[in-house]
Motif scaffolding. Structure first.
Motif, PDB file in Angstrom:
ATOM      1  N   VAL A 162       0.000  -1.441   0.619  1.00  0.00           N
ATOM      2  CA  VAL A 162      -0.385  -0.158  -0.162  1.00  0.00           C
ATOM      3  C   VAL A 162       0.761   1.419  -0.060  1.00  0.00           C
ATOM      4  CG1 VAL A 162      -1.659   0.984   1.272  1.00  0.00           C
ATOM      5  CG2 VAL A 162      -2.009  -0.962   0.923  1.00  0.00           C
ATOM      6  N   LEU A 163       1.737   1.469   0.798  1.00  0.00           N
ATOM      7  CA  LEU A 163       2.902   2.404   0.725  1.00  0.00           C
ATOM      8  C   LEU A 163       3.452   2.931  -0.568  1.00  0.00           C
ATOM      9  CD1 LEU A 163       3.914   4.431   2.717  1.00  0.00           C
ATOM     10  CD2 LEU A 163       6.282   3.187   2.765  1.00  0.00           C
ATOM     11  N   ASN A 164       4.382   1.739  -0.685  1.00  0.00           N
ATOM     12  CA  ASN A 164       4.497   2.394  -2.356  1.00  0.00           C
ATOM     13  C   ASN A 164       3.960   2.202  -3.601  1.00  0.00           C
ATOM     14  OD1 ASN A 164       7.413   1.348  -1.396  1.00  0.00           O
ATOM     15  ND2 ASN A 164       6.765  -0.595  -0.690  1.00  0.00           N
ATOM     16  N   GLY A 165       2.565   1.918  -3.156  1.00  0.00           N
ATOM     17  CA  GLY A 165       1.913   1.975  -4.227  1.00  0.00           C
ATOM     18  C   GLY A 165       1.338   3.362  -4.741  1.00  0.00           C
ATOM     19  N   TRP A 166       0.820   4.778  -2.833  1.00  0.00           N
ATOM     20  CA  TRP A 166       0.342   5.394  -2.620  1.00  0.00           C
ATOM     21  C   TRP A 166       1.348   6.061  -3.141  1.00  0.00           C
ATOM     22  CZ3 TRP A 166       1.908   9.137   0.918  1.00  0.00           C
ATOM     23  CH2 TRP A 166       0.614   9.868   0.758  1.00  0.00           C
ATOM     24  N   LEU A 167       3.629   6.036  -3.339  1.00  0.00           N
ATOM     25  CA  LEU A 167       4.269   6.891  -3.558  1.00  0.00           C
ATOM     26  C   LEU A 167       4.646   7.189  -4.900  1.00  0.00           C
ATOM     27  CD1 LEU A 167       6.266   5.965  -0.670  1.00  0.00           C
ATOM     28  CD2 LEU A 167       5.591   7.410  -0.412  1.00  0.00           C
ATOM     29  N   ALA A 168       4.141   5.715  -5.364  1.00  0.00           N
ATOM     30  CA  ALA A 168       4.770   6.218  -6.708  1.00  0.00           C
ATOM     31  C   ALA A 168       3.660   6.887  -7.490  1.00  0.00           C
ATOM     32  CB  ALA A 168       4.383   4.479  -7.228  1.00  0.00           C
ATOM     33  N   ARG A 169       2.491   7.595  -7.257  1.00  0.00           N
ATOM     34  CA  ARG A 169       2.267   8.105  -7.422  1.00  0.00           C
ATOM     35  C   ARG A 169       1.963   9.709  -7.675  1.00  0.00           C
ATOM     36  NH1 ARG A 169      -4.001   7.810  -4.738  1.00  0.00           N
ATOM     37  NH2 ARG A 169      -4.601   9.713  -6.192  1.00  0.00           N
ATOM     38  N   PHE A 170       3.368   9.869  -7.086  1.00  0.00           N
ATOM     39  CA  PHE A 170       3.615  11.086  -5.748  1.00  0.00           C
ATOM     40  C   PHE A 170       5.760  11.172  -7.440  1.00  0.00           C
ATOM     41  CE2 PHE A 170       0.523  10.958  -3.106  1.00  0.00           C
ATOM     42  CZ  PHE A 170      -0.485  12.104  -3.561  1.00  0.00           C
ATOM     43  N   HIS A 171       6.109   9.994  -7.653  1.00  0.00           N
ATOM     44  CA  HIS A 171       6.967   9.892  -8.683  1.00  0.00           C
ATOM     45  C   HIS A 171       8.558   9.484  -6.924  1.00  0.00           C
ATOM     46  CE1 HIS A 171       5.234  11.253 -11.864  1.00  0.00           C
ATOM     47  NE2 HIS A 171       4.521  12.599 -10.934  1.00  0.00           N
ATOM     48  N   VAL A 172       7.743   8.894  -6.086  1.00  0.00           N
ATOM     49  CA  VAL A 172       8.131   8.469  -4.952  1.00  0.00           C
ATOM     50  C   VAL A 172       8.659   7.084  -5.188  1.00  0.00           C
ATOM     51  CG1 VAL A 172       8.455   8.427  -2.605  1.00  0.00           C
ATOM     52  CG2 VAL A 172       7.507  10.843  -3.873  1.00  0.00           C
ATOM     53  N   THR A 173      10.619   6.950  -5.012  1.00  0.00           N
ATOM     54  CA  THR A 173      10.736   5.443  -4.897  1.00  0.00           C
ATOM     55  C   THR A 173      11.380   4.924  -3.745  1.00  0.00           C
ATOM     56  OG1 THR A 173      10.297   5.231  -7.768  1.00  0.00           O
ATOM     57  CG2 THR A 173      12.232   3.225  -6.490  1.00  0.00           C
ATOM     58  N   PRO A 174      11.858   4.409  -2.589  1.00  0.00           N
ATOM     59  CA  PRO A 174      12.358   3.884  -0.924  1.00  0.00           C
ATOM     60  C   PRO A 174      13.466   3.483  -2.316  1.00  0.00           C
ATOM     61  CG  PRO A 174       9.621   3.622  -1.110  1.00  0.00           C
ATOM     62  CD  PRO A 174      10.222   4.361  -2.856  1.00  0.00           C
ATOM     63  N   ARG A 175      14.606   3.387  -2.131  1.00  0.00           N
ATOM     64  CA  ARG A 175      15.528   3.430  -2.043  1.00  0.00           C
ATOM     65  C   ARG A 175      16.917   2.212  -1.302  1.00  0.00           C
ATOM     66  NH1 ARG A 175      15.270   5.334  -7.507  1.00  0.00           N
ATOM     67  NH2 ARG A 175      14.927   7.598  -7.748  1.00  0.00           N
ATOM     68  N   HIS A 176      16.031   1.370  -1.506  1.00  0.00           N
ATOM     69  CA  HIS A 176      15.950   0.123  -0.794  1.00  0.00           C
ATOM     70  C   HIS A 176      17.404  -0.469  -0.727  1.00  0.00           C
ATOM     71  CE1 HIS A 176      11.897  -0.852  -0.233  1.00  0.00           C
ATOM     72  NE2 HIS A 176      11.590  -0.857  -1.376  1.00  0.00           N
ATOM     73  N   SER A 177      18.320  -0.266  -1.608  1.00  0.00           N
ATOM     74  CA  SER A 177      20.289  -0.375  -1.351  1.00  0.00           C
ATOM     75  C   SER A 177      20.413   0.858  -1.060  1.00  0.00           C
ATOM     76  CB  SER A 177      20.325  -0.407  -2.970  1.00  0.00           C
ATOM     77  OG  SER A 177      20.420   0.391  -4.005  1.00  0.00           O
ATOM     78  N   LEU A 178      20.261   1.450  -0.949  1.00  0.00           N
ATOM     79  CA  LEU A 178      20.559   3.376  -0.292  1.00  0.00           C
ATOM     80  C   LEU A 178      21.847   2.041   1.715  1.00  0.00           C
ATOM     81  CD1 LEU A 178      20.730   5.562   0.264  1.00  0.00           C
ATOM     82  CD2 LEU A 178      19.130   5.716   1.683  1.00  0.00           C
ATOM     83  N   PRO A 179      21.518   1.583   2.097  1.00  0.00           N
ATOM     84  CA  PRO A 179      22.531   1.023   2.652  1.00  0.00           C
ATOM     85  C   PRO A 179      23.978   0.876   2.780  1.00  0.00           C
ATOM     86  CG  PRO A 179      20.471   0.766   3.593  1.00  0.00           C
ATOM     87  CD  PRO A 179      19.677   0.503   2.697  1.00  0.00           C
ATOM     88  N   MET A 180      24.186  -0.380   1.276  1.00  0.00           N
ATOM     89  CA  MET A 180      24.786  -1.351   1.129  1.00  0.00           C
ATOM     90  C   MET A 180      25.832   0.623  -0.053  1.00  0.00           C
ATOM     91  SD  MET A 180      24.957  -3.696  -1.867  1.00  0.00           S
ATOM     92  CE  MET A 180      23.982  -3.411  -3.144  1.00  0.00           C
ATOM     93  N   VAL A 181      25.057   1.273  -1.094  1.00  0.00           N
ATOM     94  CA  VAL A 181      25.824   2.242  -1.083  1.00  0.00           C
ATOM     95  C   VAL A 181      25.723   2.882  -1.015  1.00  0.00           C
ATOM     96  CG1 VAL A 181      24.898   4.302  -3.016  1.00  0.00           C
ATOM     97  CG2 VAL A 181      24.247   2.029  -3.109  1.00  0.00           C
ATOM     98  N   LEU A 182      25.940   3.061   0.535  1.00  0.00           N
ATOM     99  CA  LEU A 182      26.861   4.731   1.369  1.00  0.00           C
ATOM    100  C   LEU A 182      27.712   3.796   2.035  1.00  0.00           C
ATOM    101  CD1 LEU A 182      23.554   5.672   3.324  1.00  0.00           C
ATOM    102  CD2 LEU A 182      24.568   7.060   1.539  1.00  0.00           C
ATOM    103  N   SER A 183      26.993   2.045   2.427  1.00  0.00           N
ATOM    104  CA  SER A 183      28.474   1.611   3.260  1.00  0.00           C
ATOM    105  C   SER A 183      29.419   1.711   1.440  1.00  0.00           C
ATOM    106  CB  SER A 183      28.287   0.420   3.351  1.00  0.00           C
ATOM    107  OG  SER A 183      29.654  -0.925   3.868  1.00  0.00           O
ATOM    108  N   ASP A 184      29.449   1.037   0.577  1.00  0.00           N
ATOM    109  CA  ASP A 184      30.481   1.561  -0.207  1.00  0.00           C
ATOM    110  C   ASP A 184      30.747   2.317  -0.788  1.00  0.00           C
ATOM    111  OD1 ASP A 184      29.993  -1.294  -0.624  1.00  0.00           O
ATOM    112  OD2 ASP A 184      29.062  -1.144  -2.892  1.00  0.00           O
ATOM    113  N   LEU A 185      30.124   4.087  -0.092  1.00  0.00           N
ATOM    114  CA  LEU A 185      30.934   5.170  -0.164  1.00  0.00           C
ATOM    115  C   LEU A 185      31.209   5.237   0.403  1.00  0.00           C
ATOM    116  CD1 LEU A 185      27.514   7.278  -1.406  1.00  0.00           C
ATOM    117  CD2 LEU A 185      30.230   6.722  -2.674  1.00  0.00           C
ATOM    118  N   ALA A 186      31.581   4.587   1.852  1.00  0.00           N
ATOM    119  CA  ALA A 186      32.161   5.706   2.905  1.00  0.00           C
ATOM    120  C   ALA A 186      33.672   4.423   3.154  1.00  0.00           C
ATOM    121  CB  ALA A 186      31.885   4.671   4.453  1.00  0.00           C
ATOM    122  N   THR A 187      33.353   3.041   2.298  1.00  0.00           N
ATOM    123  CA  THR A 187      35.064   2.807   2.174  1.00  0.00           C
ATOM    124  C   THR A 187      36.205   3.020   1.102  1.00  0.00           C
ATOM    125  OG1 THR A 187      33.734   0.323   3.136  1.00  0.00           O
ATOM    126  CG2 THR A 187      36.140   0.118   1.595  1.00  0.00           C
ATOM    127  N   ALA A 188      35.347   3.839   0.397  1.00  0.00           N
ATOM    128  CA  ALA A 188      35.839   4.183  -1.266  1.00  0.00           C
ATOM    129  C   ALA A 188      36.557   5.196  -0.816  1.00  0.00           C
ATOM    130  CB  ALA A 188      35.334   4.283  -1.957  1.00  0.00           C
TER     131      ALA A 188
END
Length: 211
Positions: A162-188
């Motif tokens: 329900v949440l993700n379907g409703w958010l899509a109406r407003f062009h919102v896409t939760p970034r579920h990979s964010l923790p991994m991306v931030l961890s890679d950035l921190a290391t690099a």
């Protein structure tokens, strides 16, 4: 250079929504005040919010940290109209794309002590490029703060749908990979990363610090 197609989409989305944005978003953009409470900018520090929207967060930061210099960037002129009316001379505002703005051209300064993404990465198409670009604008020992929708792994499946379907109406896409991306950035880049889930994984709050 500002992405004109995305700028037009955001202007169309918020042309009328901006009038009720703050009242309606208070119920589901959770964790913004948690971010502000933990911001702790240095005395006389420069704070930039990327995708500042109506200026709601900058207004709260101005009240909590009165001796900071505040800056706000947004791709939508419509949102900047609301932010300008709210903040007046307290903040310097500019239109620009989060992925390639020039801080000297936009604000007359080169770097910032604190940079904020508040429920904006989930609306920026090339959100990883925006993160990389923001880190380039941090001072030594500067901190990048972000709050956004979380991985939602502790929420019931129907609530996630329900949440993700409703958010899509407003062009919102939760970034579920964010923790991994931030961890890679921190290391690099040799950064310190602090990250925590909020509200049962509904939201996530992270801080990247230059050391």
């Amino acid at each position: 250079m500002t992405d004109r197609s995305h700028a037009a989409l955001m202007d169309d989305t918020y042309r009328y929504q901006r009038w009720v944005y703050d009242a309606t978003r208070a119920y589901y953009l959770l964790g913004r005040d948690h971010l502000i409470a933990n911001l702790a900018p240095p005395p006389q520090g420069r704070v930039l919010e990327i995708a500042c929207g109506t200026g709601r967060n900058l207004q709260h930061i101005a009240q909590r940290y009165p001796h900071t210099a505040l800056y706000g960037l947004d791709i939508s002129q419509q949102m900047l109209r609301s932010a300008g009316a709210k903040l007046g001379a307290r903040a310097t505002l500019a239109q620009g794309d989060a992925c390639d703005f020039d801080p000297r051209a936009a604000f007359g300064v080169a770097q910032f002590d604190s940079i904020i993404f508040s429920y904006s990465l989930s609306m920026i198409p090339d959100w990883q490029a925006a993160l990389h670009h923001a880190l380039d604008q941090l001072t030594p020992k500067g901190r990048l703060h972000l709050v956004d929708f979380g991985q939602q792994h502790r929420l019931p499946a129907i609530a996630r749908r329900v949440l993700n379907g409703w958010l899509a109406r407003f062009h919102v896409t939760p970034r579920h990979s964010l923790p991994m991306v931030l961890s890679d950035l921190a290391t690099a880049q040799g950064l310190t990363l602090q990250m925590r889930d909020l509200y049962g994984s509904y939201a996530q709050h992270a801080v990247l610090t230059r050391t």
